[in-house]
Write a protein that holds these residues in place. Structure first.
Motif, PDB file in Angstrom:
ATOM      1  N   ASP A   1       0.783  -1.292  -0.013  1.00  0.00           N
ATOM      2  CA  ASP A   1       0.037  -0.141   0.055  1.00  0.00           C
ATOM      3  C   ASP A   1       0.788   1.198   0.022  1.00  0.00           C
ATOM      4  O   ASP A   1       0.427   2.224  -0.727  1.00  0.00           O
ATOM      5  CB  ASP A   1      -0.846   0.019   1.170  1.00  0.00           C
ATOM      6  CG  ASP A   1      -1.922  -1.211   1.257  1.00  0.00           C
ATOM      7  OD1 ASP A   1      -2.236  -1.732   0.255  1.00  0.00           O
ATOM      8  OD2 ASP A   1      -2.393  -1.556   2.301  1.00  0.00           O
TER       9      ASP A   1
ATOM     10  N   LEU B   1       1.075   3.872  -3.156  1.00  0.00           N
ATOM     11  CA  LEU B   1       0.930   5.353  -3.060  1.00  0.00           C
ATOM     12  C   LEU B   1       1.984   6.098  -3.305  1.00  0.00           C
ATOM     13  O   LEU B   1       1.851   7.324  -3.937  1.00  0.00           O
ATOM     14  CB  LEU B   1       0.342   5.882  -1.571  1.00  0.00           C
ATOM     15  CG  LEU B   1      -1.086   5.385  -1.342  1.00  0.00           C
ATOM     16  CD1 LEU B   1      -1.417   5.591   0.418  1.00  0.00           C
ATOM     17  CD2 LEU B   1      -2.102   6.051  -2.002  1.00  0.00           C
TER      18      LEU B   1
ATOM     19  N   LEU C   1       1.965   5.837  -7.198  1.00  0.00           N
ATOM     20  CA  LEU C   1       0.656   6.875  -7.484  1.00  0.00           C
ATOM     21  C   LEU C   1       1.275   8.320  -7.673  1.00  0.00           C
ATOM     22  O   LEU C   1       1.053   8.942  -8.917  1.00  0.00           O
ATOM     23  CB  LEU C   1      -0.435   6.985  -6.886  1.00  0.00           C
ATOM     24  CG  LEU C   1      -1.758   7.389  -7.233  1.00  0.00           C
ATOM     25  CD1 LEU C   1      -2.333   7.048  -8.662  1.00  0.00           C
ATOM     26  CD2 LEU C   1      -2.640   7.536  -6.075  1.00  0.00           C
TER      27      LEU C   1
ATOM     28  N   LEU D   1       0.256   6.167   5.830  1.00  0.00           N
ATOM     29  CA  LEU D   1      -0.693   6.169   4.606  1.00  0.00           C
ATOM     30  C   LEU D   1      -1.360   7.761   4.537  1.00  0.00           C
ATOM     31  O   LEU D   1      -1.421   8.260   3.212  1.00  0.00           O
ATOM     32  CB  LEU D   1      -1.484   4.983   4.489  1.00  0.00           C
ATOM     33  CG  LEU D   1      -0.802   3.831   4.386  1.00  0.00           C
ATOM     34  CD1 LEU D   1      -1.728   2.575   4.487  1.00  0.00           C
ATOM     35  CD2 LEU D   1      -0.211   3.871   2.987  1.00  0.00           C
TER      36      LEU D   1
ATOM     37  N   LEU E   1      -1.530   9.958   1.152  1.00  0.00           N
ATOM     38  CA  LEU E   1      -2.882  10.132   0.563  1.00  0.00           C
ATOM     39  C   LEU E   1      -2.923  11.490   0.308  1.00  0.00           C
ATOM     40  O   LEU E   1      -3.433  12.131  -0.865  1.00  0.00           O
ATOM     41  CB  LEU E   1      -3.886   9.504   1.333  1.00  0.00           C
ATOM     42  CG  LEU E   1      -5.191   9.095   0.512  1.00  0.00           C
ATOM     43  CD1 LEU E   1      -4.775   8.158  -0.811  1.00  0.00           C
ATOM     44  CD2 LEU E   1      -6.073   8.451   1.383  1.00  0.00           C
TER      45      LEU E   1
ATOM     46  N   ASN F   1      -0.917  12.926  -2.261  1.00  0.00           N
ATOM     47  CA  ASN F   1      -1.395  12.614  -3.875  1.00  0.00           C
ATOM     48  C   ASN F   1      -2.633  13.419  -4.149  1.00  0.00           C
ATOM     49  O   ASN F   1      -2.652  14.014  -5.272  1.00  0.00           O
ATOM     50  CB  ASN F   1      -2.040  11.154  -3.676  1.00  0.00           C
ATOM     51  CG  ASN F   1      -0.711  10.108  -4.104  1.00  0.00           C
ATOM     52  OD1 ASN F   1      -0.334  10.182  -5.328  1.00  0.00           O
ATOM     53  ND2 ASN F   1      -0.489   9.329  -3.296  1.00  0.00           N
TER      54      ASN F   1
ATOM     55  N   ILE G   1      -2.586   0.182  -7.751  1.00  0.00           N
ATOM     56  CA  ILE G   1      -3.706   0.600  -7.002  1.00  0.00           C
ATOM     57  C   ILE G   1      -3.993  -0.912  -5.991  1.00  0.00           C
ATOM     58  O   ILE G   1      -4.622  -1.618  -6.762  1.00  0.00           O
ATOM     59  CB  ILE G   1      -4.841   0.983  -7.793  1.00  0.00           C
ATOM     60  CG1 ILE G   1      -4.571   2.253  -8.482  1.00  0.00           C
ATOM     61  CG2 ILE G   1      -6.233   1.151  -7.005  1.00  0.00           C
ATOM     62  CD1 ILE G   1      -4.426   3.510  -7.358  1.00  0.00           C
ATOM     63  N   THR G   2      -3.558  -0.831  -4.936  1.00  0.00           N
ATOM     64  CA  THR G   2      -3.836  -1.992  -4.168  1.00  0.00           C
ATOM     65  C   THR G   2      -5.335  -2.245  -3.815  1.00  0.00           C
ATOM     66  O   THR G   2      -5.854  -1.039  -3.774  1.00  0.00           O
ATOM     67  CB  THR G   2      -2.853  -2.051  -2.829  1.00  0.00           C
ATOM     68  OG1 THR G   2      -3.419  -0.977  -2.101  1.00  0.00           O
ATOM     69  CG2 THR G   2      -1.464  -1.921  -3.035  1.00  0.00           C
TER      70      THR G   2
ATOM     71  N   ILE H   1      -6.012   0.963  -1.412  1.00  0.00           N
ATOM     72  CA  ILE H   1      -6.187   2.164  -1.824  1.00  0.00           C
ATOM     73  C   ILE H   1      -7.448   2.098  -2.686  1.00  0.00           C
ATOM     74  O   ILE H   1      -8.256   3.204  -2.837  1.00  0.00           O
ATOM     75  CB  ILE H   1      -4.621   2.377  -2.888  1.00  0.00           C
ATOM     76  CG1 ILE H   1      -3.388   2.292  -2.119  1.00  0.00           C
ATOM     77  CG2 ILE H   1      -5.136   3.673  -3.663  1.00  0.00           C
ATOM     78  CD1 ILE H   1      -2.098   2.198  -2.983  1.00  0.00           C
TER      79      ILE H   1
END
Ligand code: FSO
Ligand code: SF4
Length: 544
Positions: A141, A145, A148, A191, A195, A198, A513-514, A517
């Protein structure tokens, strides 16, 4: 090697040994090292206290390094080795700027990297920095990210690069790329933090898209609806592919009056709509389809070929002697037309046979950028209010040879007659032959340009939402995206930043994209995979 940055990644999980794109293990490793160097420059830059013109070369290095590692841009280990040598000097300069600002103690990791004696030393260093090496010490994860974000700024760098070569830059965009690169070089604290970064990448992506739109329209004028000959005429010929409008403009200027016809290929098709390009009578038409058809199209094209950006495929012998690269594109053994000088390309065109016949006349109309569409906004609003125009569907993004992309052609063919179809990117080649007719005075098919012009769709959606007094999510508008490489990630993050919900993505979801996510994206934005065409049309109709 391990790479899963594009949609054609092996088995849908990751390329190991060799890329489906043709990227070798060695090229992949050198690209990983170049990315680390971009981090090193960014860390130094973030500590520097300097004017924009003092750091412009470092911002440019970061943009070029990131763009170089985008799918189908650079397959040339020699060129990458040169860039890494440049990177060593760029890191040293960024370090020096940080030291002059009294911030030497803030430098870490990639900002402290030194010189590599040779390619072997580069490869040895590269093995320790790729996804596989990082993945051993952190969850999928976290890696997902991080990737990403990495792909978001790679696409952003492509946009910033295109704008820069047209003389336009935006400090906030470069500042975000540096911030993201520095964050990617640090140990991850959580995380949620990744996020959030992102989501901020989406905001900076939107700014980069607006920057490029301003650069393209400022230098080339606003696109106007223009029918393009999808075929050829007798005569010597040059085919221009990729996305760089500045390269095409320079080539048109250098070939004026030489009796050579210029054709667009792939993502260069929308160039015909720009006043500064369409004014050249020897820009005569478009040849071929999307990038994945290039090995056939380039073989069939009886002239010189210029590849200005991605998507380049490993060249076949049938045309490698007539192929040239420019900008950040490189392929071993293929001559590079640097500095926007195309004498060699022109000579190759003159030496080739050229077309001896004329194709059947077939036309496709380009040029429905935001200025053209918003110029008839009153008609659009009226058509929606009267019920003549029930729904808009954007079917666009990237094309590729991977399975499942027939969905987009089939969707285009089946959308009801009272729906308008917006399209952009090379994904349009799945769409344009399947949508015809008009609704009142409005054509049902509106080609908004390259994938780089997704900003036009965003502007039009924003203006329609304002005209109807609703949010974008309340508009009778569905977004169905086809993704292939990293610029699509940039566009997606920009749309999510704007709070756009219910986006359909295909033909399959990215490997990075797990499930965790995806759960967040579904929760917050109701992002979904494409389904079957009839079911999706029914669902879009219900949502309208
Ligand atoms: Fe296509 Fe390639 Fe434009 Fe991409 S030619 S796939 S998103 O590079 O850039 O749409
Ligand atoms: Fe594989 Fe795509 Fe990476 Fe090429 S860019 S190595 S095809 S994942």
């Amino acid at each position: 090697m391990f790479c899963y940055q594009c949609e054609q990644t092996a088995r849908g999980t990751g390329c190991i040994d060799r890329g489906t794109c043709g990227k070798s293990d060695e090229v992949a490793a050198l690209q990983d090292l170049l990315l680390r160097q971009a981090m090193g420059v960014a860390i130094g830059l973030r500590q520097a206290v300097a004017d924009a013109d003092q750091t412009a070369d470092l911002d440019r290095f970061i943009e070029d390094a990131l763009f170089t590692t985008v799918t189908n841009v650079n397959f040339d280990a020699g060129r990458l080795q040169d860039l890494i040598t440049e990177g060593t000097a760029a890191i040293a300069r960024a370090r020096e700027l940080a030291r002059s600002a009294g911030r030497a103690e803030a430098l870490f990791g990639p900002a402290l990297d030194g010189h590599f004696a040779d390619r072997e030393a580069m490869l040895a260093a590269a093995r320790a920095v790729g996804i596989a090496a990082r993945g051993q010490s952190q969850s999928a994860d976290v890696t997902g990210l991080q990737e990403l974000l990495t792909y978001g700024i790679k696409g952003m760098a492509a946009y910033a690069h295109h704008a820069r070569v047209l003389g336009h830059t935006l400090p906030e965009v470069n500042a975000f790329m540096s911030e993201a690169l520095e964050a990617l070089a640090r140990p991850v604290t959580g995380l949620p933090e990744l996020l959030a970064l992102n989501m901020r990448c989406g905001e900076a992506s939107l700014a980069a898209m607006a920057l490029l739109d301003g650069a393209n329209t400022g230098v080339m004028g606003h696109p106007v609806p223009t029918p393009v000959l999808m075929g050829h005429k007798p005569g010597k010929a040059i085919l221009v592919s990729g996305h760089d409008l500045g390269d095409l403009a320079a080539l048109l200027e250098q070939t004026a009056g030489l009796g050579i016809n210029i054709y667009t290929h792939g993502e260069m098709l929308p160039a015909h709509g720009y006043p500064a390009l369409k004014k050249y009578p020897h820009l005569v038409g478009h040849f071929g389809g999307a990038w994945q058809d290039q090995q056939r199209d380039f073989t069939d094209f009886p002239g010189a070929i210029l590849m200005t950006t991605n998507c380049l495929m490993p060249p076949r012998d049938s045309y490698s002697g007539r192929l040239f690269t420019s900008g950040v594109v490189a392929s071993p053994g293929i001559p590079h037309a640097g500095g926007r000088r195309y004498d060699a390309v022109i000579a190759a065109a003159q030496a080739a046979d050229g077309f001896t016949d004329e194709s059947a006349p077939r036309y496709h109309t380009v040029g429905f950028g935001h200025n053209a569409v918003l110029g008839v906004a009153d008609k659009v609003v009226e058509a929606v209010k009267s019920g003549a125009l029930k729904h808009f569907v954007l079917i666009g993004g990237c094309d590729a040879a991977t399975r499942g992309r027939d969905y987009y052609s089939s969707l285009a063919a089946k959308v009801p007659e009272d729906w308008a179809v917006l399209t952009l990117g090379c994904g349009k080649f799945r769409v344009i032959d399947h949508v015809g007719g008009s609704i009142g005075d409005l054509p049902r098919l509106l080609d908004m340009g390259q994938c780089n012009d997704a900003y036009s769709a965003i502007k039009v959606a924003g203006a329609l939402a304002e005209a109807f007094g609703v949010g974008v999510n309340e508009l009778p508008l569905s977004l169905v995206l086809s993704w292939f490489e990293q610029k699509a990630v940039t566009v997606l993050l920009a749309l999510l930043h704007l709070g756009v919900r219910n986006i359909r993505i295909g033909p399959r979801l990215p490997a990075f994209i797990t499930p965790a996510i995806l759960e967040v994206l579904v929760d917050k934005f109701n992002v979904m995979a494409i389904g079957d065409v009839d079911g999706d049309i029914a669902a879009m109709t219900r949502a309208a």
